[in-house]
Design an enzyme around this catalytic site. Structure first.
Site, PDB file in Angstrom:
ATOM      1  N   GLU A 105       0.833  -1.216   0.000  1.00  0.00           N
ATOM      2  CA  GLU A 105       0.000   0.000   0.000  1.00  0.00           C
ATOM      3  C   GLU A 105       0.862   1.258   0.000  1.00  0.00           C
ATOM      4  O   GLU A 105       0.515   2.261  -0.619  1.00  0.00           O
ATOM      5  CB  GLU A 105      -0.962  -0.023   1.188  1.00  0.00           C
ATOM      6  CG  GLU A 105      -2.047  -1.077   1.012  1.00  0.00           C
ATOM      7  CD  GLU A 105      -2.901  -1.237   2.254  1.00  0.00           C
ATOM      8  OE1 GLU A 105      -2.330  -1.474   3.343  1.00  0.00           O
ATOM      9  OE2 GLU A 105      -4.120  -1.137   2.143  1.00  0.00           O
TER      10      GLU A 105
ATOM     11  N   GLU B 137      -3.672  -9.461   3.692  1.00  0.00           N
ATOM     12  CA  GLU B 137      -4.483  -9.154   4.870  1.00  0.00           C
ATOM     13  C   GLU B 137      -5.615 -10.155   5.069  1.00  0.00           C
ATOM     14  O   GLU B 137      -5.966 -10.506   6.181  1.00  0.00           O
ATOM     15  CB  GLU B 137      -5.043  -7.744   4.779  1.00  0.00           C
ATOM     16  CG  GLU B 137      -4.034  -6.636   4.998  1.00  0.00           C
ATOM     17  CD  GLU B 137      -3.293  -6.227   3.733  1.00  0.00           C
ATOM     18  OE1 GLU B 137      -3.244  -7.024   2.771  1.00  0.00           O
ATOM     19  OE2 GLU B 137      -2.728  -5.128   3.724  1.00  0.00           O
TER      20      GLU B 137
HETATM   21  N1  T1G Z   1       4.185  -8.064  11.671  1.00  0.00           N
HETATM   22  C1  T1G Z   1       4.899  -8.548  12.733  1.00  0.00           C
HETATM   23  N2  T1G Z   1       5.837  -9.511  12.651  1.00  0.00           N
HETATM   24  C2  T1G Z   1       6.071 -10.017  11.431  1.00  0.00           C
HETATM   25  C3  T1G Z   1       5.367  -9.582  10.273  1.00  0.00           C
HETATM   26  C4  T1G Z   1       4.406  -8.557  10.438  1.00  0.00           C
HETATM   27  N3  T1G Z   1       3.712  -8.057   9.394  1.00  0.00           N
HETATM   28  N4  T1G Z   1       5.824 -10.294   9.215  1.00  0.00           N
HETATM   29  C5  T1G Z   1       6.764 -11.136   9.691  1.00  0.00           C
HETATM   30  N5  T1G Z   1       6.916 -10.973  11.015  1.00  0.00           N
HETATM   31  C6  T1G Z   1       7.876 -11.668  11.873  1.00  0.00           C
HETATM   32  C7  T1G Z   1       7.619 -13.166  11.898  1.00  0.00           C
HETATM   33  O1  T1G Z   1       6.697 -13.482  12.918  1.00  0.00           O
HETATM   34  C8  T1G Z   1       9.019 -13.685  12.210  1.00  0.00           C
HETATM   35  O2  T1G Z   1       9.229 -13.463  13.590  1.00  0.00           O
HETATM   36  C9  T1G Z   1       9.937 -12.722  11.463  1.00  0.00           C
HETATM   37  O3  T1G Z   1       9.163 -11.522  11.279  1.00  0.00           O
HETATM   38  C10 T1G Z   1      10.358 -13.263  10.121  1.00  0.00           C
HETATM   39  O4  T1G Z   1       9.156 -13.619   9.429  1.00  0.00           O
HETATM   40  C11 T1G Z   1      -2.372  -1.618   6.883  1.00  0.00           C
HETATM   41  C12 T1G Z   1      -2.966  -3.705   8.365  1.00  0.00           C
HETATM   42  C13 T1G Z   1       6.974 -10.867   4.982  1.00  0.00           C
HETATM   43  C14 T1G Z   1       6.681 -12.866   3.508  1.00  0.00           C
HETATM   44  O5  T1G Z   1       0.515 -10.405   6.291  1.00  0.00           O
HETATM   45  O6  T1G Z   1       4.074 -13.078   5.135  1.00  0.00           O
HETATM   46  O7  T1G Z   1      -0.258  -4.622   6.547  1.00  0.00           O
HETATM   47  O8  T1G Z   1       9.580 -15.867  14.276  1.00  0.00           O
HETATM   48  O9  T1G Z   1       9.852 -16.028   9.158  1.00  0.00           O
HETATM   49  O10 T1G Z   1       9.836 -16.280   5.674  1.00  0.00           O
HETATM   50  O11 T1G Z   1      -3.314  -2.914   5.216  1.00  0.00           O
HETATM   51  O12 T1G Z   1       6.853 -12.759   7.199  1.00  0.00           O
HETATM   52  O13 T1G Z   1      11.548 -14.413  13.745  1.00  0.00           O
HETATM   53  O14 T1G Z   1      10.185 -14.002  15.831  1.00  0.00           O
HETATM   54  O15 T1G Z   1       7.786 -15.117   7.983  1.00  0.00           O
HETATM   55  O16 T1G Z   1      11.179 -14.163   5.101  1.00  0.00           O
HETATM   56  C15 T1G Z   1       0.151  -7.691   6.239  1.00  0.00           C
HETATM   57  C16 T1G Z   1       3.171 -11.222   7.011  1.00  0.00           C
HETATM   58  C17 T1G Z   1       0.095  -7.216   7.657  1.00  0.00           C
HETATM   59  C18 T1G Z   1       2.822 -10.320   5.839  1.00  0.00           C
HETATM   60  C19 T1G Z   1       8.592 -12.726   5.107  1.00  0.00           C
HETATM   61  N6  T1G Z   1       1.413  -8.365   6.013  1.00  0.00           N
HETATM   62  N7  T1G Z   1       4.521 -11.699   6.899  1.00  0.00           N
HETATM   63  O17 T1G Z   1       8.676 -14.131   5.192  1.00  0.00           O
HETATM   64  O18 T1G Z   1      10.116 -14.372   7.280  1.00  0.00           O
HETATM   65  S1  T1G Z   1      -1.413  -6.385   7.967  1.00  0.00           S
HETATM   66  C20 T1G Z   1       1.470  -9.702   6.069  1.00  0.00           C
HETATM   67  C21 T1G Z   1       4.854 -12.623   5.956  1.00  0.00           C
HETATM   68  C22 T1G Z   1      -1.284  -4.947   7.087  1.00  0.00           C
HETATM   69  C23 T1G Z   1      -2.271  -2.917   6.149  1.00  0.00           C
HETATM   70  C24 T1G Z   1      -2.504  -4.091   7.023  1.00  0.00           C
HETATM   71  C25 T1G Z   1       6.283 -13.050   5.951  1.00  0.00           C
HETATM   72  C26 T1G Z   1       7.116 -12.352   4.875  1.00  0.00           C
HETATM   73  P1  T1G Z   1      10.198 -14.515  14.417  1.00  0.00           P
HETATM   74  P2  T1G Z   1       9.176 -14.904   8.470  1.00  0.00           P
HETATM   75  P3  T1G Z   1      10.026 -14.808   5.768  1.00  0.00           P
END
Ligand code: T1G
Length: 702
Positions: free
Chosen positions: A107, A127
């Site tokens: 976004e 999301e």
């Molecule tokens: N928030 C908090 N922690 C996160 C995070 C996030 N968005 N994404 C990853 N982590 C942590 C995860 O728990 C892990 O922690 C570490 O980072 C490495 O992640 C306004 C409201 C980006 C594809 O849904 O899909 O944006 O275990 O092992 O394999 O509209 O992380 O090391 O303690 O998964 O390289 C939308 C979620 C949020 C993406 C990377 N975003 N993340 O994968 O690493 S809502 C998502 C992922 C939002 C807006 C709305 C994947 C990744 P730990 P990982 P990876």
């Protein structure tokens, strides 16, 4: 709070770097920092253009999910407002995207005027997988940028797209072969020099106006997504918000998006799906096997047994690019098993989900042999022969002799004692269970069963292998049924008792299907094959406590050769070539006969009895498994049941769901069932303790 935006100047171009390792999560601090930087560079006459990039390994993984449960701090910057400022900038803003741009991360990029990415980048709006909608303009800008139907696919699908696909859709403007930042800075400088109009997604009205003339597209989309979205709220909320992009002006669409986002963010479904997201990552953390534990690199694999499971596991390795040799006792067995593998691939190609070239490539990675000598180069061998201990022990003796010294020897057993299997080898430290779920090339769960002697290296190897195979690995301990099937036993047992008490199979199946399971216990048994559990019950008969009640109906169905879909009849009847279950009066007779023998007066069972009677004992068994240390944490049990048995993700798994129901409620209900039906339903000590302390399963171990 973590999160900053670093500023570098490059001859009139301001480079802003989102910085908040590991994923540059858009924390409250990060949003404020971005807003401040935007204001700073917009006011700076020395800055003619702006580039936004991510520090470290990616652009931005989206909003910081961990902050969703906490109310925003007073005066917290609103991401939509920050992005509106950036988009309205008179100075060109170019997004330089690498690694991942997900959710709020994408976004941010959509509010820029131009988006550049490098090959290998993944972009998307996931999301919906967290039970929410994009909350910073994604549902309003994306349809304006790429069209309504493509935007619906991206937003409701929730998947991350490859850079090339994003380019084809129009999400990115260019995939840069050279240095990304150089390219982005040059592009920004050029835009400033040209002085032409900047493309702002929020102002693009053509595509949404065109969609306004086709109001049927949303009803059609809802129809085609219905099966996949059954029970989920977020997919429908995503469609509603995109529909607003068509029917409302941008500002009103944004306000509606915010209202929808806030409603979902507070919902139990979103809490459950956020729990599932973190649970999958928690499951990879093993207290006595640190992340840095050296694992054996898996370059070559072998499978012993080319039946349904062996073939599916071979496909899993081939799909991950790992050459695999399948060993069986005869060429005929290999012909039969590999023909099924080829059919499976062909079916996927026919559905357009795999190219013929990819199928050929994967098949070429699967070798065959009738000789154990051919596993000598394998780094891991997975045994997938029939569920009989003496047969498995014989296989492991031969593998012990044939495999290279450091190879990992894994068994796909679904219930047998891994320690007993390991004891037949000279290398018990290299033996472990890798329990795949049928169909192994589809189901994502890999229940890794550590034996008493399994070494940290062996454990680290299979846990890392799970991720490489695209599976969700969960490490569990040895007991009958490990975690998945151990909890399945009381669930099936109580479902069968309900039949004797008066509920027909189709009523039990309907209620549990409506709860959100992919199918009820009897349809599931007919699909998996009633003979599988029949054989397990026969093995357990010798040690089954004689004083506990046992329903003979399942055995009597199997004694009549009614193994389910594969024999045309089981708990239901199936017309030739059909998978539609048809209630069968013969089964009703068997049930009535068993009830009469047990002196049970049959009654009308209420729908509202069925979920508690089948799922509370499953949760109760989960409490025992947790207390015995067979599972490391309650969320691991949730992962096993979501990825192994299809427990609805919008309920977060059985233990999270139990916490939402309330352990006091479950404890009281189980206590009543215990009084009525006897010791098998006695509440587990851990459940009792937590209920009395007003605690949750989620508190255990924290
Ligand atoms: N928030 C908090 N922690 C996160 C995070 C996030 N968005 N994404 C990853 N982590 C942590 C995860 O728990 C892990 O922690 C570490 O980072 C490495 O992640 C306004 C409201 C980006 C594809 O849904 O899909 O944006 O275990 O092992 O394999 O509209 O992380 O090391 O303690 O998964 O390289 C939308 C979620 C949020 C993406 C990377 N975003 N993340 O994968 O690493 S809502 C998502 C992922 C939002 C807006 C709305 C994947 C990744 P730990 P990982 P990876």
């Amino acid at each position: 709070m973590p999160g900053s935006v670093e500023l570098e100047r490059h001859d009139g171009v301001a480079l802003l770097r989102l910085t908040n390792p590991p994923v540059n999560g858009l924390s409250f601090a990060m949003r404020a920092a971005l807003g401040d930087r935007i204001m700073e560079v917009l006011a700076d006459d020395g800055v003619a253009a702006i580039v936004v990039a991510g520090a470290g390994r990616m652009f931005c993984g989206g909003a910081d999910i961990r902050e969703f449960d906490a109310p925003p701090p007073p005066g917290a910057a609103s991401l939509p407002a920050v992005l509106a400022e950036m988009e309205a900038s008179r100075k060109p803003v170019v997004a330089a995207i690498h690694g991942v741009a997900a959710g709020g991360g994408l976004e941010v990029a959509l509010a820029c005027h131009v988006r550049l990415a490098v090959p290998g980048t993944r972009l998307g709006l996931p999301e919906v997988t967290l039970g929410i909608v994009p909350g910073a303009g994604g549902t309003q800008r994306l349809p304006r940028l790429i069209g309504v139907e493509p935007a619906l696919d991206v937003i409701v699908g929730g998947r991350l797209l490859a850079a090339e696909r994003a380019l084809a859709l129009g999400i990115v403007d260019q995939v840069v072969d050279g240095d990304l930042l150089d390219g982005a800075i040059a592009r920004a400088r050029q835009l400033a020099a040209d002085g032409g109009p900047l493309r702002r997604a929020s102002l693009l009205e053509e595509r949404v106006a065109e969609a306004r003339a086709r109001p049927g597209i949303f009803a059609a989309f809802r129809k085609q997504m219905a099966r996949r979205a059954r029970g989920f709220d977020a997919p429908y909320a995503c469609v509603e918000s995109v529909e607003n992009a068509v029917s409302l002006p941008f500002a009103e669409g944004m306000a509606a998006e915010r209202r929808i986002f806030e409603r979902l963010r507070a919902s139990d479904q979103s809490r459950a799906q956020r729990h599932a997201f973190f649970a999958e990552r928690e499951a990879t953390k093993i207290p006595d096997v640190p992340r840095a534990t050296p694992a054996l690199p898996v370059e070559r694999a072998a499978i012993v047994g080319c039946g349904t499971m062996g073939g599916g596991i071979a496909m899993t390795f081939a799909n991950a690019g790992i050459p695999v040799t399948v060993v069986d006792v005869s060429e005929e067995a290999l012909d039969k098993g590999l023909a099924v593998v080829a059919q499976n691939y062909a079916a996927t190609v026919a559905k357009g989900r795999l190219s013929q070239a990819a199928m050929d490539e994967r098949l070429a990675r699967i070798a065959r042999s009738v000789r154990y000598e051919d596993v000598r180069d394998a780094d891991i061998v997975v045994e997938a022969v029939f569920e009989r201990m003496e047969l498995k022990q014989e296989v492991f003796r031969r593998l012990d002799a044939a495999c290279k010294p450091d190879a990992v020897l894994a068994t796909n057993t679904s219930t047998l004692d891994v320690d007993e299997i390991a004891a037949t080898t000279s290398r018990p430290e290299s033996v472990i269970g890798t329990h795949f779920f049928s169909p192994a090339n589809v189901m994502r769960l890999m229940e890794n069963v550590r034996g008493r002697r399994s070494s940290p290296r062996t454990i680290a190897t299979v846990m890392q292998l799970a991720k490489r195979l695209g599976k969700v690995g969960v490490l569990v301990g040895v007991c009958d049924g490990f975690v998945g099937n151990r909890l399945l036993a009381p669930y099936l047992r109580e479902a069968e008792f309900l039949l004797e008490e008066g509920a027909p199979p189709q009523q039990v199946d309907r209620v549990l299907f409506e709860f959100g399971l992919p199918m009820g216990p009897f349809q599931m048994s007919d699909l998996a094959g009633n003979d599988v559990s029949w054989f397990i019950r026969q093995r357990q008969a010798a040690t089954r406590p004689a004083h506990l009640r046992y329903s003979p109906v399942a055995d009597r169905i199997c004694e009549r050769g009614r193994f389910g879909q594969k024999t045309g009849a089981g708990w239901y009847r199936y017309e030739p070539g059909s998978r539609t279950p048809v209630p069968d009066p013969l089964v009703e007779e068997l049930i009535a006969g068993a009830a009469a023998e047990a002196g049970i007066a049959r009654r009308a069972v209420g729908d509202d009895e069925i979920v508690p009677r089948c799922l509370y004992p499953l949760v109760n068994e989960g409490a025992k498994v947790l207390d015995e240390g067979i599972a490391l944490r309650a969320s691991d049990i949730d992962i096993v049941w979501m990825h192994g048995y299809g427990f609805p993700r919008y309920r977060g798994g059985p233990m999270f769901w139990a916490d939402l129901v309330g352990l006091r409620t479950i404890y009281d209900a189980l206590s009543r069932l215990h009084d009525e039906h006897g010791e098998r339903l006695e509440p587990a000590p851990l459940l009792k303790r937590l209920a009395e302390q007003g605690k949750e399963f989620g508190d255990v171990g924290s």
